[in-house]
Design a protein around this motif. Structure first.
Motif: not given
Ligand SMILES: [Zn+2]
Ligand SMILES: [Zn+2]
Length: 363
Positions: A246-266
């Motif tokens: 609903g445009g709010i974003g998630v309560d918990y966001s996990f990055e499980v790859i180890g890629v800086p750009s994906v960490m920024a997305q998470a």
């Protein structure tokens, strides 16, 4: 005694060798390995992403049977089935005393045993072992404080997974981030560890679980393990994740790859005041840029998760209980098994990402 073992001789040079294994010394046990998971961290040692001493016997996700006890060992007996922990727990160091067993600082993880010597030899060379375990081998001598006794009815393949991938992934959701019932979760990266995070979020009772990956096969798998939504990351996934919530974003966001750009997305996908949990291991030379104003304004809790905050002697049997009661699916996590002579193929398959988890099994 002789044992076949998977040895990283130097960067990107892997071979199955017949090594010589010594008897366990004081405080150590000899384990006949039943199964070893082939984990991305094994590959990261081989290719230098995680710098470790070589030649090294790989393997840090294993289960087996106690064959022999060194002097003074009382926590297990010969014939006990055990899971191996890639962090020992001494119970006495600064971290253990504070209940942070996953940071236990006993010994130096330099590839040798606590006394600075090796129990594995190839010709006249001493070999290093990964995380005191080196369990990609028919037999291994490990510290007694690195093993926990488990139920003999649990197959070694399933038990082994708990030693790294499940503890790391599901532990991040249940123990590190403490996902709450009814909450919204996004998991960036759906390999073996990411799928375990999806399962951990499901077990914790999350209401919405959004799996994010580039690979449609992995996204389909994530749905089987409990994801309620999937987002293909070939386009920027942050917008779609926010849209689902609903445009709010998630309560918990996990990055499980180890890629800086994906960490920024998470980070971007978490809601204001939400939790960003970094499970993936990037390179020591990499950094993640974070917006200097929003760090405060958005009030997100950014936490690192190492080994799922494991107190392994309690948590690994707990996860195996969840498996026995049908709440944690370990059977479908094992995509393929290999004999030890097929170890190189297992690493190829790991690199090409065809398995949720490949597992080496022994006679
Ligand atoms: Zn691992
Ligand atoms: Zn300790």
């Amino acid at each position: 005694m002789k044992s076949k073992a998977v040895v990283a001789h130097e960067l990107n040079k892997l071979a199955v060798e017949e090594v010589e294994i010594d008897d366990p010394k004081a405080g150590e046990v000899l384990v006949k390995i039943g199964a070893t998971g082939v984990c991305h961290s094994d590959l990261s040692v081989l290719n230098g992403t995680i710098p470790m001493a070589m030649p090294m016997v790989l393997g840090h996700e294993g289960a087996g049977v106690i064959e022999k006890l060194g002097e003074g060992v009382t926590n297990v007996e010969v014939g006990d089935h055990v899971v191996l922990s890639f962090v020992p727990t001494c119970g006495e160091c600064y971290f253990c005393e504070r209940g942070e067993h996953h940071f236990c600082s006993v010994g130096a993880p330099n590839g040798m045993m606590f006394d600075g010597t090796s129990r594995v030899h190839l010709g006249d060379r001493d070999l290093f072992t990964m995380q005191f375990l080196g369990c990609m081998s028919e037999y291994s001598v490990v510290p007694a404080i690195s093993v926990v006794k488990i139920d003999k009815n649990i197959p070694f393949e399933q038990a082994a997974l708990v030693g790294c991938g499940v503890m790391t992934g599901a532990g991040a959701a249940i123990k590190t981030a403490e996902v709450q019932p009814g909450s919204t979760v996004a998991v960036f990266g759906c390999g073996g560890v990411g799928l375990s995070t999806v399962q951990g979020a499901r077990i914790a009772g999350a209401g919405t679980i959004i799996a994010v990956d580039l690979n449609e096969d992995k996204l389909a798998l994530a749905k089987e393990f409990g994801a309620t939504h999937t987002v293909n990351a070939s386009d920027d996934p942050v917008g779609p994740v926010r849209e689902i919530t609903g445009g709010i974003g998630v309560d918990y966001s996990f990055e499980v790859i180890g890629v800086p750009s994906v960490m920024a997305q998470a980070y971007a996908a978490a809601r204001r005041g939400g939790t960003v949990c970094i499970v993936g291991l990037g390179k020591l030379t990499e950094t993640v840029p974070l917006n200097a104003m929003l760090l405060s304004v958005e009030g997100k809790k950014t936490i690192g998760s190492f080994y799922g905050n494991a107190n392994f002697r309690v948590d690994m049997p707990m996860f195996l209980d969840l498996y026995k009661s049908g709440k944690l699916d370990l059977d479908r996590m094992i995509t393929k098994t290999y004999g030890i002579d097929e170890a190189l193929k297992a690493f190829e398959d790991l690199e090409s990402g065809v398995n949720a988890r490949g597992v080496i099994v022994y006679e």
